[in-house]
Design a protein around this motif. Structure first.
Motif, PDB file in Angstrom:
ATOM      1  N   PRO A 322       0.814  -1.232   0.000  1.00  0.00           N
ATOM      2  CA  PRO A 322       0.000   0.000   0.000  1.00  0.00           C
ATOM      3  C   PRO A 322       0.843   1.276   0.000  1.00  0.00           C
ATOM      4  O   PRO A 322       0.412   2.303  -0.527  1.00  0.00           O
ATOM      5  CB  PRO A 322      -0.816  -0.116   1.292  1.00  0.00           C
ATOM      6  N   PHE A 323       2.047   1.213   0.584  1.00  0.00           N
ATOM      7  CA  PHE A 323       2.890   2.405   0.643  1.00  0.00           C
ATOM      8  C   PHE A 323       3.571   2.715  -0.690  1.00  0.00           C
ATOM      9  O   PHE A 323       4.077   3.822  -0.890  1.00  0.00           O
ATOM     10  CB  PHE A 323       3.979   2.250   1.718  1.00  0.00           C
ATOM     11  N   ILE A 324       3.630   1.737  -1.592  1.00  0.00           N
ATOM     12  CA  ILE A 324       4.314   2.004  -2.866  1.00  0.00           C
ATOM     13  C   ILE A 324       3.540   3.057  -3.660  1.00  0.00           C
ATOM     14  O   ILE A 324       4.117   4.043  -4.116  1.00  0.00           O
ATOM     15  CB  ILE A 324       4.477   0.701  -3.683  1.00  0.00           C
ATOM     16  N   SER A 325       2.232   2.876  -3.765  1.00  0.00           N
ATOM     17  CA  SER A 325       1.442   3.812  -4.576  1.00  0.00           C
ATOM     18  C   SER A 325       0.714   4.874  -3.743  1.00  0.00           C
ATOM     19  O   SER A 325       0.051   5.742  -4.297  1.00  0.00           O
ATOM     20  CB  SER A 325       0.434   3.040  -5.425  1.00  0.00           C
ATOM     21  N   ASN A 326       0.854   4.791  -2.397  1.00  0.00           N
ATOM     22  CA  ASN A 326       0.231   5.789  -1.512  1.00  0.00           C
ATOM     23  C   ASN A 326       1.289   6.365  -0.578  1.00  0.00           C
ATOM     24  O   ASN A 326       1.383   5.949   0.587  1.00  0.00           O
ATOM     25  CB  ASN A 326      -0.883   5.151  -0.660  1.00  0.00           C
ATOM     26  N   PRO A 327       2.079   7.303  -1.060  1.00  0.00           N
ATOM     27  CA  PRO A 327       3.138   7.833  -0.190  1.00  0.00           C
ATOM     28  C   PRO A 327       2.570   8.455   1.083  1.00  0.00           C
ATOM     29  O   PRO A 327       3.228   8.444   2.124  1.00  0.00           O
ATOM     30  CB  PRO A 327       3.831   8.889  -1.071  1.00  0.00           C
ATOM     31  N   ASP A 328       1.351   8.968   0.993  1.00  0.00           N
ATOM     32  CA  ASP A 328       0.675   9.624   2.117  1.00  0.00           C
ATOM     33  C   ASP A 328      -0.318   8.676   2.781  1.00  0.00           C
ATOM     34  O   ASP A 328      -1.405   9.103   3.202  1.00  0.00           O
ATOM     35  CB  ASP A 328      -0.059  10.869   1.603  1.00  0.00           C
ATOM     36  N   LEU A 329       0.061   7.419   2.906  1.00  0.00           N
ATOM     37  CA  LEU A 329      -0.883   6.397   3.392  1.00  0.00           C
ATOM     38  C   LEU A 329      -1.527   6.790   4.722  1.00  0.00           C
ATOM     39  O   LEU A 329      -2.740   6.631   4.908  1.00  0.00           O
ATOM     40  CB  LEU A 329      -0.149   5.054   3.541  1.00  0.00           C
ATOM     41  N   VAL A 330      -0.744   7.332   5.643  1.00  0.00           N
ATOM     42  CA  VAL A 330      -1.298   7.652   6.967  1.00  0.00           C
ATOM     43  C   VAL A 330      -2.322   8.786   6.862  1.00  0.00           C
ATOM     44  O   VAL A 330      -3.368   8.752   7.519  1.00  0.00           O
ATOM     45  CB  VAL A 330      -0.172   8.019   7.959  1.00  0.00           C
ATOM     46  N   ASP A 331      -2.059   9.766   6.020  1.00  0.00           N
ATOM     47  CA  ASP A 331      -3.030  10.856   5.831  1.00  0.00           C
ATOM     48  C   ASP A 331      -4.326  10.312   5.227  1.00  0.00           C
ATOM     49  O   ASP A 331      -5.424  10.759   5.569  1.00  0.00           O
ATOM     50  CB  ASP A 331      -2.454  11.947   4.914  1.00  0.00           C
ATOM     51  N   ARG A 332      -4.179   9.361   4.332  1.00  0.00           N
ATOM     52  CA  ARG A 332      -5.393   8.765   3.741  1.00  0.00           C
ATOM     53  C   ARG A 332      -6.171   8.002   4.815  1.00  0.00           C
ATOM     54  O   ARG A 332      -7.399   8.101   4.870  1.00  0.00           O
ATOM     55  CB  ARG A 332      -5.017   7.843   2.573  1.00  0.00           C
ATOM     56  N   PHE A 333      -5.454   7.270   5.673  1.00  0.00           N
ATOM     57  CA  PHE A 333      -6.129   6.582   6.776  1.00  0.00           C
ATOM     58  C   PHE A 333      -6.835   7.608   7.676  1.00  0.00           C
ATOM     59  O   PHE A 333      -7.988   7.437   8.052  1.00  0.00           O
ATOM     60  CB  PHE A 333      -5.120   5.812   7.635  1.00  0.00           C
ATOM     61  N   ALA A 334      -6.114   8.670   8.032  1.00  0.00           N
ATOM     62  CA  ALA A 334      -6.647   9.633   9.001  1.00  0.00           C
ATOM     63  C   ALA A 334      -7.875  10.357   8.473  1.00  0.00           C
ATOM     64  O   ALA A 334      -8.775  10.717   9.241  1.00  0.00           O
ATOM     65  CB  ALA A 334      -5.556  10.638   9.363  1.00  0.00           C
TER      66      ALA A 334
END
Ligand SMILES: Cc1cc2nc3c(=O)[nH]c(=O)nc-3n(C[C@H](O)[C@H](O)[C@H](O)COP(=O)(O)O)c2cc1C
Length: 366
Positions: A322-334
């Motif tokens: 998930p981190f490969i194509s979502n550099p902002d993964l935590v922001d997307r979660f939040a």
């Protein structure tokens, strides 16, 4: 309402606090060039992912002997240590922390990686079956490795110690000893690949001896809370999976528990392949014998990660793909933003800038 209150809450390891419990899983991305040198593009890539509470670097070879992947970075020269510094600085500037994953491929390599054409080394002379490896001279079947002589092991242990020293000099917050996925340490741990008759083989205690010596050496450089270990008890990658996997990895976790390490990182999920030799080992089993910080990984989603932490099975969850194509993964979660589709495999290990640090952060449509 807070989204994922457990996953997005802080967590302390030793005297340091992680801003959330999301971990960037170690991901080989092969952008370090033939010199195996960290570079500005890699610093940008890690900086983009610094929304995670903890970053674990891509596997990084501790010696030339440990090489087995094209264009992966190293930590066996002072120049490489210097070149890692902008990476650690970029992560620290964004209020995150980064551990360097220490790697020796062992038999998951090929003679064409070595200038003198020598065979890769392993615990025993047992080849990876029915698979091929990408090398500088093309794709080849795996070769039967050479078993390390008893008296050669100390030099490999010393390579890990020096790598830890260089990691510290480069500004890493700690190191993760890669004992997973069928690489050299896993080759020593597992009965399938370790058929030695010296004190590094046979009994569980003996198969653990190599990792034990590596950790003792690394712990002369770094305090225990700056050292983690990664295990893959269920994995089949690199032709692994031993009938006594449960006994082996329970014993290993018990030994690691006594060292008060920063964390134990377990690939408990089956999304990266499962040996199917029995019931998969779970985080709950590791919890029973390991009192410190436990990181789960493999196939987790925001919801399953939240549930694993809420129920106490894991303290942190690592995300890879998930981190490969979502550099902002935590922001997307939040923010409850949707995830980008998984990156194509062609991008994973390509040596090109494209498909690496160019995945955009989420843009809300106007
Ligand atoms: C492109 C790619 C590179 C990887 N490189 C490494 C690595 O360097 N070290 C390691 O321990 N695991 C490596 N893995 C395994 C990941 O860390 C992780 O365990 C795996 O992707 C499962 O987690 P996920 O389902 O969140 O992706 C890699 C996986 C992928 C897809």
């Amino acid at each position: 309402m807070t989204v994922s209150p457990h996953l997005l809450s802080p967590f302390s390891i030793g005297d340091r606090t992680l801003k959330n419990r999301v971990v960037l899983a170690p991901l080989t991305r092969a952008r370090a060039g033939v010199e195996r040198m960290p570079n500005a593009l890699m610093a940008e890539y890690y900086a983009q992912r610094s929304n995670a509470g903890l970053l674990i670097s891509e596997a990084t070879v501790v010696s030339e002997q440990g090489i087995g992947w094209q264009n992966s970075p190293g930590i066996y020269t002072d120049a490489q240590a210097d070149a890692w510094q902008p990476v650690t600085q970029a992560v620290h500037d964004r209020d995150s922390q980064i551990f360097l994953q220490l790697w020796h491929c062992g038999r998951a390599s090929h003679s064409s990686f070595f200038a003198d054409g020598s065979l890769p080394v392993s615990a025993s002379a047992i080849a990876i079956a029915n698979d091929h490896i990408h090398t500088p001279t093309g794709k080849h079947p795996y070769e039967t490795p050479r078993a390390l002589e008893t008296e050669e092991v100390a030099a490999v242990v010393e390579d890990y110690r020096r790598a830890a020293e260089r990691a510290k000099a480069a500004g890493f917050d700690g190191v993760e000893v890669h004992a997973a996925n069928g690489y050299l340490i896993d080759q020593f741990l597992q009965s399938k690949t370790n058929q030695r008759s010296d004190h590094y083989g046979g009994s569980l205690e003996n198969r653990y001896q190599f990792l034990s010596e590596i950790l003792a050496a690394v712990l002369t450089v770094l305090p225990a809370d700056r050292v983690g270990v990664r295990l893959s008890p269920n994995g089949v990658f690199n032709d692994m999976g031993s009938p006594d996997y449960r006994e082996t990895f329970t014993y290993v976790a018990q030994q690691l528990n006594a060292l008060n390490l920063g964390y134990l990182h377990v690939m408990d999920g089956l999304a990266f392949g499962f040996h199917q030799l029995g019931e998969p080992m779970t985080l709950t089993e590791f919890r029973a014998v390991f009192a410190g910080c436990l990181i789960g990984n493999c196939g987790y989603t925001q919801d399953t990660a939240e549930a694993a932490i809420a129920s106490g099975q894991a303290d942190l969850i690592a995300f890879g793909r998930p981190f490969i194509s979502n550099p902002d993964l935590v922001d997307r979660f939040a923010n409850g933003w949707p995830l980008a589709p998984e990156a194509p495999m062609a991008d994973w290990y390509s040596f090109e800038p494209a498909g690496y640090a160019d995945f955009p952060a989420y843009q809300a449509s106007a």
